[in-house]
Write a protein that holds these residues in place. Structure first.
Motif, mmCIF file in Angstrom:
data_model
loop_
_atom_site.group_PDB
_atom_site.id
_atom_site.type_symbol
_atom_site.label_atom_id
_atom_site.label_comp_id
_atom_site.label_asym_id
_atom_site.label_seq_id
_atom_site.Cartn_x
_atom_site.Cartn_y
_atom_site.Cartn_z
ATOM 1 N N VAL A 241 34.284 -69.882 5.100
ATOM 2 C CA VAL A 241 35.672 -70.170 4.718
ATOM 3 C C VAL A 241 35.957 -71.661 4.856
ATOM 4 N N ALA A 242 35.451 -72.251 5.920
ATOM 5 C CA ALA A 242 35.659 -73.681 6.145
ATOM 6 C C ALA A 242 34.974 -74.533 5.081
ATOM 7 N N GLU A 243 33.924 -73.982 4.452
ATOM 8 C CA GLU A 243 33.203 -74.710 3.403
ATOM 9 C C GLU A 243 33.835 -74.536 2.024
ATOM 10 N N GLY A 244 34.874 -73.709 1.912
ATOM 11 C CA GLY A 244 35.584 -73.570 0.653
ATOM 12 C C GLY A 244 34.973 -72.603 -0.336
ATOM 13 N N VAL A 245 34.357 -71.518 0.147
ATOM 14 C CA VAL A 245 33.841 -70.516 -0.789
ATOM 15 C C VAL A 245 35.004 -69.770 -1.440
ATOM 16 N N ASP A 246 34.726 -69.136 -2.575
ATOM 17 C CA ASP A 246 35.773 -68.486 -3.366
ATOM 18 C C ASP A 246 35.796 -66.970 -3.229
ATOM 19 N N LEU A 247 34.704 -66.385 -2.748
ATOM 20 C CA LEU A 247 34.613 -64.937 -2.605
ATOM 21 C C LEU A 247 33.445 -64.625 -1.686
ATOM 22 N N ILE A 248 33.632 -63.667 -0.778
ATOM 23 C CA ILE A 248 32.554 -63.209 0.096
ATOM 24 C C ILE A 248 32.377 -61.715 -0.125
ATOM 25 N N GLU A 249 31.181 -61.331 -0.569
ATOM 26 C CA GLU A 249 30.869 -59.916 -0.769
ATOM 27 C C GLU A 249 30.096 -59.406 0.434
ATOM 28 N N ILE A 250 30.542 -58.290 0.997
ATOM 29 C CA ILE A 250 29.930 -57.722 2.190
ATOM 30 C C ILE A 250 28.979 -56.600 1.801
ATOM 31 N N SER A 251 27.761 -56.680 2.304
ATOM 32 C CA SER A 251 26.802 -55.605 2.145
ATOM 33 C C SER A 251 26.046 -55.475 3.463
ATOM 34 N N GLY A 252 24.828 -54.950 3.425
ATOM 35 C CA GLY A 252 24.088 -54.817 4.670
ATOM 36 C C GLY A 252 22.706 -54.258 4.453
ATOM 37 N N GLY A 253 21.828 -54.482 5.447
ATOM 38 C CA GLY A 253 20.496 -53.926 5.410
ATOM 39 C C GLY A 253 19.487 -54.824 4.730
ATOM 40 N N SER A 254 18.261 -54.315 4.617
ATOM 41 C CA SER A 254 17.151 -55.015 3.987
ATOM 42 C C SER A 254 16.173 -53.963 3.485
ATOM 43 N N TYR A 255 15.069 -54.401 2.912
ATOM 44 C CA TYR A 255 14.083 -53.420 2.462
ATOM 45 C C TYR A 255 13.368 -52.775 3.648
ATOM 46 N N GLU A 256 13.408 -53.413 4.813
ATOM 47 C CA GLU A 256 12.876 -52.784 6.013
ATOM 48 C C GLU A 256 13.821 -51.699 6.521
ATOM 49 N N SER A 257 15.117 -51.946 6.371
ATOM 50 C CA SER A 257 16.137 -50.984 6.801
ATOM 51 C C SER A 257 17.188 -50.912 5.703
ATOM 52 N N PRO A 258 16.944 -50.099 4.650
ATOM 53 C CA PRO A 258 17.719 -50.183 3.404
ATOM 54 C C PRO A 258 19.069 -49.484 3.433
ATOM 55 N N ALA A 259 20.028 -50.060 4.161
ATOM 56 C CA ALA A 259 21.371 -49.483 4.198
ATOM 57 C C ALA A 259 22.077 -49.617 2.861
ATOM 58 N N MET A 260 21.559 -50.507 1.980
ATOM 59 C CA MET A 260 22.248 -50.803 0.731
ATOM 60 C C MET A 260 21.743 -50.001 -0.440
ATOM 61 N N SER A 261 20.697 -49.189 -0.259
ATOM 62 C CA SER A 261 20.005 -48.621 -1.412
ATOM 63 C C SER A 261 20.377 -47.194 -1.742
ATOM 64 N N GLY A 262 21.300 -46.608 -1.005
ATOM 65 C CA GLY A 262 21.647 -45.221 -1.270
ATOM 66 C C GLY A 262 20.932 -44.255 -0.358
ATOM 67 N N SER A 263 20.093 -44.753 0.555
ATOM 68 C CA SER A 263 19.385 -43.879 1.476
ATOM 69 C C SER A 263 20.092 -43.805 2.823
ATOM 70 N N ALA A 264 21.374 -44.123 2.847
ATOM 71 C CA ALA A 264 22.134 -44.078 4.086
ATOM 72 C C ALA A 264 22.295 -42.641 4.567
ATOM 73 N N ALA A 265 22.578 -42.501 5.845
ATOM 74 C CA ALA A 265 22.759 -41.177 6.434
ATOM 75 C C ALA A 265 23.976 -40.480 5.849
ATOM 76 N N ALA A 266 23.991 -39.152 5.942
ATOM 77 C CA ALA A 266 25.095 -38.369 5.380
ATOM 78 C C ALA A 266 26.425 -38.755 6.009
ATOM 79 N N SER A 267 26.420 -39.058 7.301
ATOM 80 C CA SER A 267 27.671 -39.434 7.973
ATOM 81 C C SER A 267 28.222 -40.736 7.420
ATOM 82 N N THR A 268 27.329 -41.641 7.031
ATOM 83 C CA THR A 268 27.762 -42.901 6.427
ATOM 84 C C THR A 268 28.299 -42.670 5.028
ATOM 85 N N ARG A 269 27.605 -41.849 4.236
ATOM 86 C CA ARG A 269 28.061 -41.576 2.879
ATOM 87 C C ARG A 269 29.421 -40.886 2.874
ATOM 88 N N ALA A 270 29.709 -40.093 3.888
ATOM 89 C CA ALA A 270 30.981 -39.376 3.944
ATOM 90 C C ALA A 270 32.165 -40.322 4.053
#
Length: 418
Positions: free
Chosen positions: A248-277
């Motif tokens: 924010v201090a550097e003047g960005v215009d938008l921050i998109e929040i995601s998470g995980g990596s290919y080692e722990s793919p929280a972003m790929s649709g393989s999240a736990a059922a409790s997360t998907r709910a």
């Protein structure tokens, strides 16, 4: 500025002055459509022309590399200079023909470079290998090389602006190079680029700083950031909040929040059922950084499926923009459908490998399924790019064969500049 009583159909004004026509974005998915020259082509234009007419407020491209010797996969578009200006301009125009702004996602894979490119040594902050089968141990970058990569991001952004794109997104999520610098597991440096959270975030901040300085004030500079990397001892939500404050201090215009990596793919649709709910995987974290973000809009991608869920997230002020990825593959007009019908619900196709008791003994099923679903969606993107409709009957065997063929076509060929 953000609006606590906004609705999905309301426009969103970014700090740079760009107005997004509504609050639904087509989030980035790697298209892997470029040819051997790594230039955009008519297939990419065809794909984005269709998405451009799909009712989205913003389109974000998939991985565009800043170094042709360091690719996440063979089909990445590469921007190192203005040699492909006309092709890039055609890509931007394809989105604009439907009235939709478009950002280019700029990226460097670091140690997540194409694992089937045998004999290629990836680079990273430190010589720490990726915890996945077949991954090569990377070479630690020198200080001179780090400076060069930072300049590559800024130079690519200048080329994107000249070609008519509306902004860029710096990819600082999903385990790629910027994420590696942020991670205490991947970044073991003790110089000015590592050793504590402040120095680990310096690489990202320098990219944003030089990019912002290189482009015009009306050109958007955004960042995709992990809420966490979901690995013990890794990048935490508390560290992520500090990065948000610094961005924010550097003047960005938008921050998109995601998470995980290919080692722990929280972003790929393989999240736990409790997360998907919960529908939106990272919404609680996004809400927690809204105060830190101030007037910088926050986007959340991952898990949104219903008009009710999306509109509630925006109207409550938990986020300002909703990103959808996989549903836009099987339904390119997903945004129009959601905006037109309050009862609308999007579908995201998900497949899994069979023989799970056997595979589970020798491999991480979550990793395998995550990669399988990414590849399945890439196959569908390729169909759309040819003017075809998605094939929902495509199974794991065909998908795996296509993944190996697509990523392995450089494995035994001649390698230049590596």
């Amino acid at each position: 500025m953000t609006d606590p009583i906004a609705n999905l159909s309301d426009p969103l004004d970014l700090p740079c002055g760009l107005r997004l026509p509504n609050r639904i974005a087509k989030a980035a998915m790697s298209e892997a459509l470029a040819g051997s020259d790594h230039a955009p082509n008519e297939q990419l234009a065809c794909l984005y022309r269709r998405w451009g007419k799909g009712g989205y407020g913003l389109l974000i491209t998939g991985n565009v590399a800043v170094d042709r010797t360091q690719l996440g996969e063979p089909g990445n578009v590469v921007i190192e200079d203005d040699r492909d200006h006309d092709a890039l301009a055609s890509w931007a125009k394809a989105a604009h023909d439907g009235g939709t702004p478009i950002f280019v996602q700029l990226n460097h894979p670091g140690r997540q470079a194409n694992p089937l490119n045998l004999g290629h040594t990836p680079v990273a902050p430190s010589a720490v290998g990726l915890a996945m089968p077949g991954a090569a141990t990377p070479r630690a970058l020198s200080a001179v090389e780090i400076e060069d990569i930072i300049d590559r991001f800024a130079r690519a952004a200048v080329v994107c602006e000249a070609a008519g794109f509306d902004g860029v997104q710096i990819h600082a999520a999903h385990g790629y190079l910027v994420t590696q610098f942020l991670s205490p597991l991947a970044n073991l440096r003790t110089d000015e680029w590592g050793g504590d959270p402040e120095r680990r975030m310096r690489f990202l901040l320098e990219i944003v700083r030089r990019t912002r300085k290189a482009v015009s004030p009306g050109f958007a500079v955004s960042v995709k950031l992990n809420s966490a990397d979901f690995q013990k001892g890794g990048f935490t939500e508390a560290e992520s909040r500090d990065v948000v404050a610094a961005l924010v201090a550097e003047g960005v215009d938008l921050i998109e929040i995601s998470g995980g990596s290919y080692e722990s793919p929280a972003m790929s649709g393989s999240a736990a059922a409790s997360t998907r709910a919960r529908e939106a995987y990272f919404l609680e974290y996004a809400a927690s950084v809204k105060e830190v973000a101030g007037g910088v809009p926050i986007a959340v991608t991952g898990g949104f499926r219903t008009h009710r869920g999306m509109n509630s997230a925006v109207a409550s002020g938990e986020c300002d923009l909703v990103g959808i990825a996989r549903p836009s593959v099987t339904n390119p007009e997903a945004a129009s459908d959601i905006l037109a019908d309050e009862s609308a619900e999007l579908k995201a196709h998900e497949i899994k490998y069979g023989l799970r008791p056997i595979l589970g003994r020798v491999a991480d099923l979550k990793q395998l399924d995550g990669l399988l679903n990414i590849s399945w969606n890439t196959d569908q993107l390729h169909r759309l790019s040819r003017g075809e409709e998605p094939d929902l009957t495509r199974g794991p065997l065909k998908t795996t064969a296509a993944m190996v063929r697509r990523n392995g076509r450089v494995a035994f060929g001649k390698r230049r500049g590596l």
